[in-house]
Structure formats: structure tokens, C-alpha cells
Design an enzyme around this catalytic site. Structure first.
Site, mmCIF file in Angstrom:
data_model
loop_
_atom_site.group_PDB
_atom_site.id
_atom_site.type_symbol
_atom_site.label_atom_id
_atom_site.label_comp_id
_atom_site.label_asym_id
_atom_site.label_seq_id
_atom_site.Cartn_x
_atom_site.Cartn_y
_atom_site.Cartn_z
ATOM 1 N N GLU A 73 37.224 37.594 50.994
ATOM 2 C CA GLU A 73 35.940 37.895 50.375
ATOM 3 C C GLU A 73 35.363 36.649 49.707
ATOM 4 O O GLU A 73 36.090 35.816 49.167
ATOM 5 C CB GLU A 73 36.086 39.036 49.362
ATOM 6 C CG GLU A 73 36.379 40.372 50.052
ATOM 7 C CD GLU A 73 36.394 41.557 49.110
ATOM 8 O OE1 GLU A 73 36.092 42.668 49.577
ATOM 9 O OE2 GLU A 73 36.715 41.385 47.920
ATOM 10 N N CYS B 299 49.329 38.321 39.346
ATOM 11 C CA CYS B 299 48.880 38.495 37.959
ATOM 12 C C CYS B 299 48.551 39.981 37.771
ATOM 13 O O CYS B 299 47.824 40.571 38.559
ATOM 14 C CB CYS B 299 47.657 37.630 37.685
ATOM 15 S SG CYS B 299 48.002 35.854 37.822
ATOM 16 N N CYS C 49 44.937 41.509 37.881
ATOM 17 C CA CYS C 49 44.059 41.065 38.952
ATOM 18 C C CYS C 49 44.256 41.904 40.207
ATOM 19 O O CYS C 49 45.378 42.033 40.709
ATOM 20 C CB CYS C 49 44.338 39.588 39.260
ATOM 21 S SG CYS C 49 43.301 38.907 40.571
ATOM 22 N N CYS D 102 34.943 39.226 38.695
ATOM 23 C CA CYS D 102 36.169 38.445 38.545
ATOM 24 C C CYS D 102 37.393 39.357 38.534
ATOM 25 O O CYS D 102 37.467 40.319 37.784
ATOM 26 C CB CYS D 102 36.090 37.657 37.248
ATOM 27 S SG CYS D 102 37.522 36.640 36.911
ATOM 28 N N CYS E 218 47.299 36.543 47.739
ATOM 29 C CA CYS E 218 47.688 35.642 46.660
ATOM 30 C C CYS E 218 49.174 35.782 46.391
ATOM 31 O O CYS E 218 49.745 36.860 46.554
ATOM 32 C CB CYS E 218 46.893 35.960 45.391
ATOM 33 S SG CYS E 218 47.115 34.749 44.060
ATOM 34 N N CYS F 28 31.516 31.750 44.853
ATOM 35 C CA CYS F 28 32.938 31.904 44.537
ATOM 36 C C CYS F 28 33.708 31.939 45.853
ATOM 37 O O CYS F 28 33.570 32.867 46.645
ATOM 38 C CB CYS F 28 33.157 33.186 43.739
ATOM 39 S SG CYS F 28 34.865 33.425 43.193
#
Length: 393
Positions: free
Chosen positions: A115, A139, A142, A370, A135, A128
Site C-alpha cells: 500500500e 510492533c 501497528c 499511520c 514487516c 508515504c
């Protein structure tokens, strides 16, 4: 501290299968393109000039058809078309938020998806960009971190996201003209804050950003590019030396105990080690401050004591603190801090002499804010208990 950064943490990545047939020129460095042209039969003495011409067509004017490159001979154009392609990621879908934010789902080689988000503002337009499919860092606040890493993006797939957005914004200048000034562009800034940890894919990120900054191409200044890292300490100085962009750090906690849960990479490079590297960052100055990103989580990291510890920890580092109201996602194990709590935290930071803007959530209605990015094919919802178990809560 280990001497070198690991490529991934405890995951099995799928290697990228190189496509058969013509070679994609997008993402090649100038040296690599020169070598490819020589191998294709371009006279060595002319190769540097030909690279400059092709580079300008691709990156300054956004041309994808060799036949349109009119300052090359017809014979060379035909030969290039047989041996090479100019391809960027395919747009699968585009969503536009009520606030004008655009979220693109793009498909890359192997059928994987990432994305990309474009955020329009009065004085800038920020893209962005993602650096990995998924990933490694998990985290716990997230959404992207709930998608396991598949692979690193190539330099072409990273710079291709910028080219894709310029296509959608219709912002390529006419051949023979120059780019408009940065402050007048619709796409004026880039943040490496999308899917993935950029410093676990350093070489490809570096090569892509050097293409973006090239004065004969897209021509964005290094001060218009911000790389966000969760704290891959061995690569931080290298970022200044080989990219030279601005640096942001996903900090989010003021004690190792809390940061170990929120940002698990802290177990490898703790707060003290990370801050040592930031104090030594070659580019840090009052004019190029380090941004500390701090997501506001209700009852987790948002107390007055946290705010005081934060300003004490970063003492002596030219910095600003970006306070980020937590953007909730399905099954998230945290809640957003109240507006009053965020204001109280910001006030303590501000009185200590640090800029403490509260980031206005953008694109929440299309899951583009975010911490909310995740490939559509990986968006299967987990239960809150499953997510809490994965996060070790």
C-alpha cells in the site's frame, strides 16, 4: 551491539523470482544502466551520454515508450525496445478519503501487494512509500506488523511507487521542460513510513532515493525526504552518509520495559544504544532535527511522567516530537489517548523547549492512517486475544 544489522528477524522470506524476458530499467543506478547498455551493444564511449538521455526521459518526463525518445536514433530505440522495458508497480485499486488522502494498493512482481498513501496538504503533498511486503518488526500497536514479511522491495519497486503517484496526479512535465519548483508540486515530499522497516532493506532504499533526488530526474531535495526507522542502530550513520535525508525514529516509549513490548527491536538495540547513535547522527543540527515519533496509547505511554522522561532522554539532541493519536484498527489491543491527555503531554514537551505537534489523523476512513497499512490479501481479521497473544500482552 552487533557489528552489522540483521536482514530480518526470525522470519523466512520468499526470494524474488527475476522475471524472464526484457530487463526493467526502472530502479537501475546510472552505473548499472551504463553497463546494461554496453552489454546490449551501445558503444562504450557513448554509453554515459545515452544513460543521461534515457534517464531524463524516464525520470524527468515519465516516458515509458522507447519510441517516444526522439533524441535517440530509430535503430537504437528499436534495439532498446527488444531488450528492455520501463515498468512500474500496477495499481490494483485506489481509494480516496473524505479528507483527500489517496490510498493505492499496488501489485509487484510475484503477485505481492503493498500500500502507498498520498496526503495532500496546503503547503505540500506527501507520499508515504513502502519498502517491504509486510514487516519483520511486529510492533504491537501497528496493523502492518501483523502481516509477516514476505520480501524486500527492489529499488525499482520503491521508486516505481513515486512514479505511479505522479502518473495519478498527472504531474509529469512536458518533454523538453523542467519540473516545477518543489513547493509548487502536488507531490513535494516523500516519507519512508509505509509498510516495512527501510533500514532492513538499505541498499534498495538508498538506490531508489538517489534516483528520486537526481537533478536530471524527479529532482526532490534530500530535505524533502524523511526515512523512519524503528531503531536499526548499525545502519543509522550510513543513512546520513549514503542517502543524506532527514531521519525520524519510531520511539513510542520512555522505558525499555514498555518499548520492548511496543517496538520489539528494542530488545536488540535498547533506548540508550539508540540515543547514542542519534546523538552521533552526522546530519543532525538545529536546521535538520531528528523527529521522534510517539504514538499516544491510553494508559500505556501517555502519563506526565512519560513526558518528563522523554524530554530528559533526548536532552541535547536537536529534535522535534511528533505526537501521533493512535489510529485504531480491527482487533487492536490498545486505545487512543484522550484529547486532554495528549494536550497535557504535548504541553510538558513544549515547555521543555521542543516542538510537539500533534499529527492530525488522515485517511482513517479508508484505513490509510499511520500504522493502519496492510496488504488487502493479508487483511484477515484476528481476534483481540490472538493479537494480544502475538504481541506478548
Amino acid at each position: 551491539m552487533t557489528a552489522t544489522a540483521p536482514i530480518t528477524q526470525d522470519v523466512h522470506t520468499i526470494p524474488r523470482k527475476l522475471p524472464e524476458g526484457p530487463v526493467n530499467l526502472v530502479g537501475m543506478t546510472r552505473d548499472a544502466m551504463r553497463a546494461a547498455l554496453i552489454e546490449a551493444g551501445v558503444v562504450e564511449k557513448q554509453a554515459k551520454m545515452r544513460v543521461g538521455q534515457i534517464w531524463q526521459w524516464i525520470y524527468q518526463w515519465g516516458v515509458r515508450d522507447f519510441a517516444a525518445m526522439t533524441n535517440l536514433s530509430k535503430a537504437l530505440r528499436a534495439d532498446l525496445a527488444e531488450r528492455f522495458v520501463i515498468e512500474i508497480p500496477e495499481v490494483v485499486s485506489k481509494q480516496v478519503s473524505d479528507d483527500g488522502t489517496r490510498k493505492y494498493l499496488v501489485r509487484i512482481a510475484g503477485g505481492h501487494e503493498v500500500e502507498v498513501v498520498y496526503i495532500p496538504e496546503e503547503d505540500r503533498g506527501t507520499l508515504c512509500v513502502s519498502s517491504q511486503v509486510g514487516c519483520t518488526l511486529t510492533c504491537s500497536f501497528c496493523h502492518t506488523g501483523t502481516q509477516k514479511l514476505v520480501r524486500n522491495l527492489t529499488a525499482g519497486e520503491i521508486v516505481g511507487q513515486v512514479m505511479m503517484a505522479r502518473d495519478d496526479l498527472n504531474e509529469w512535465p512536458e518533454p523538453g521542460t523542467r519540473n516545477v519548483e518543489e513547493e509548487k508540486r502536488l507531490l513535494s515530499n516523500i516519507v519512508l513510513m509505509g509498510m516495512g522497516e527501510p533500514l532492513y532493506n538499505f541498499e534498495n532504499v538508498r538506490d531508489a532515493m538517489n534516483i528520486v533526488m537526481d537533478p536530471e530526474g524527479i529532482c526532490l531535495s534530500r530535505r524533502r525526504i524523511t526515512l523512519s526507522t524503528s531503531g536499526v542502530v548499525p545502519e543509522i550513520a550510513r543513512t546520513a552518509q549514503e542517502i543524506g535525508c532527514l531521519l525520524a525514529v519510531s520511539f513510542h516509549a520512555t522505558t525499555d520495559e514498555v518499548r520492548d513490548t511496543l517496538v520489539p527491536i528494542n530488545k536488540r538495540w535498547n533506548i540508550e544504544t539508540l540515543l547514542e547513535a542519534l546523538r552521533a547522527y552526522p546530519k543532525v543540527s538545529n536546521s535538520e532535527r531528528i523527529t521522534f515519533e510517539y504514538v499516544m496509547l491510553d494508559g500505556v505511554n501517555d502519563s506526565d511522567e512519560d513526558a518528563r522522561r522523554l524530554v530528559k532522554l533526548i536532552e541535547g539532541i536537536p529534535a522535534k516530537i511528533n505526537l501521533i493519536p493512535f489510529n485504531e484498527w480491527p482487533g487492536a489491543p490498545y486505545k487512543r489517548s484522550s484529547n486532554n491527555r495528549i494536550r497535557a503531554f504535548a504541553d510538558i514537551v513544549h515547555k521543555a523547549g521542543y516542538s510537539s505537534p500533534v499529527r492530525r489523523p488522515r485517511g482513517e476512513d479508508i484505513m490509510a492512517a499511520c500504522g493502519q497499512l496492510k496488504s488487502a490479501t493479508e487483511r484477515a481479521r484476528k481476534s483481540r486475544k490472538q493479537i494480544e497473544a502475538d504481541a506478548g500482552l
